[in-house]
Design a protein around this motif. Structure first.
Motif, mmCIF file in Angstrom:
data_model
loop_
_atom_site.group_PDB
_atom_site.id
_atom_site.type_symbol
_atom_site.label_atom_id
_atom_site.label_comp_id
_atom_site.label_asym_id
_atom_site.label_seq_id
_atom_site.Cartn_x
_atom_site.Cartn_y
_atom_site.Cartn_z
ATOM 1 N N TYR A 4 30.990 22.763 22.086
ATOM 2 C CA TYR A 4 30.299 22.278 23.269
ATOM 3 C C TYR A 4 30.762 20.873 23.617
ATOM 4 O O TYR A 4 30.970 20.040 22.731
ATOM 5 N N GLU A 5 30.932 20.615 24.896
ATOM 6 C CA GLU A 5 31.277 19.272 25.365
ATOM 7 C C GLU A 5 30.185 18.795 26.312
ATOM 8 O O GLU A 5 29.902 19.452 27.299
ATOM 9 N N LYS A 6 29.609 17.681 25.987
ATOM 10 C CA LYS A 6 28.554 17.121 26.826
ATOM 11 C C LYS A 6 29.191 16.430 28.032
ATOM 12 O O LYS A 6 30.108 15.623 27.890
ATOM 13 N N ILE A 7 28.695 16.763 29.204
ATOM 14 C CA ILE A 7 29.185 16.144 30.431
ATOM 15 C C ILE A 7 28.335 14.926 30.721
ATOM 16 O O ILE A 7 27.106 15.003 30.767
ATOM 17 N N GLN A 8 28.974 13.794 30.907
ATOM 18 C CA GLN A 8 28.241 12.576 31.241
ATOM 19 C C GLN A 8 28.132 12.453 32.754
ATOM 20 O O GLN A 8 29.098 12.633 33.465
ATOM 21 N N VAL A 9 26.922 12.151 33.196
ATOM 22 C CA VAL A 9 26.681 12.030 34.630
ATOM 23 C C VAL A 9 26.666 10.580 35.053
ATOM 24 O O VAL A 9 26.292 9.708 34.356
ATOM 25 N N TYR A 63 25.032 26.050 29.981
ATOM 26 C CA TYR A 63 24.295 27.110 29.301
ATOM 27 C C TYR A 63 24.868 28.485 29.660
ATOM 28 O O TYR A 63 24.981 29.361 28.807
ATOM 29 N N GLU A 64 25.251 28.667 30.905
ATOM 30 C CA GLU A 64 25.820 29.944 31.345
ATOM 31 C C GLU A 64 27.123 30.255 30.602
ATOM 32 O O GLU A 64 27.362 31.394 30.200
ATOM 33 N N GLU A 65 27.970 29.236 30.430
ATOM 34 C CA GLU A 65 29.204 29.432 29.682
ATOM 35 C C GLU A 65 28.919 29.772 28.222
ATOM 36 O O GLU A 65 29.643 30.556 27.615
ATOM 37 N N SER A 66 27.869 29.211 27.651
ATOM 38 C CA SER A 66 27.538 29.512 26.253
ATOM 39 C C SER A 66 27.137 30.974 26.087
ATOM 40 O O SER A 66 27.468 31.593 25.082
ATOM 41 N N LYS A 67 26.455 31.537 27.076
ATOM 42 C CA LYS A 67 26.094 32.956 27.009
ATOM 43 C C LYS A 67 27.332 33.837 27.053
ATOM 44 O O LYS A 67 27.418 34.827 26.329
ATOM 45 N N ILE A 68 28.316 33.456 27.866
ATOM 46 C CA ILE A 68 29.568 34.213 27.937
ATOM 47 C C ILE A 68 30.332 34.086 26.624
ATOM 48 O O ILE A 68 30.858 35.066 26.102
ATOM 49 N N ALA A 69 30.400 32.875 26.084
ATOM 50 C CA ALA A 69 31.132 32.633 24.836
ATOM 51 C C ALA A 69 30.569 33.450 23.683
ATOM 52 O O ALA A 69 31.324 33.923 22.832
#
Length: 62
Positions: free
Chosen positions: A57-62, A42-48
């Motif tokens: 967006y790339e979803k990170i799998q945990v 989410y933080e990167e999306s605000k910068i972008a």
């Protein structure tokens, strides 16, 4: 981006890690949509959103 006048892209996709960039700012003013990639948080999306029109967006799998 050197040959954009020949290839006439519909948009420009640019890596978040390479921003800020004066060339991207200049092309954005020429009405090329700017997509910022790859956004994982989410933080990167605000910068972008500061630099581009949208983001990939790339979803990170945990």
């Amino acid at each position: 981006m050197l040959y954009n006048f020949i290839t006439k892209p519909d948009f420009i996709a640019y890596d978040l890690k390479a921003l800020p960039n004066k060339k991207i700012e200049r092309y954005g003013k020429k009405s090329y949509p700017i997509l910022i990639w790859t956004i994982r948080t989410y933080e990167e999306s605000k910068i972008a959103k500061q630099y581009g029109d949208s983001y990939i967006y790339e979803k990170i799998q945990v």
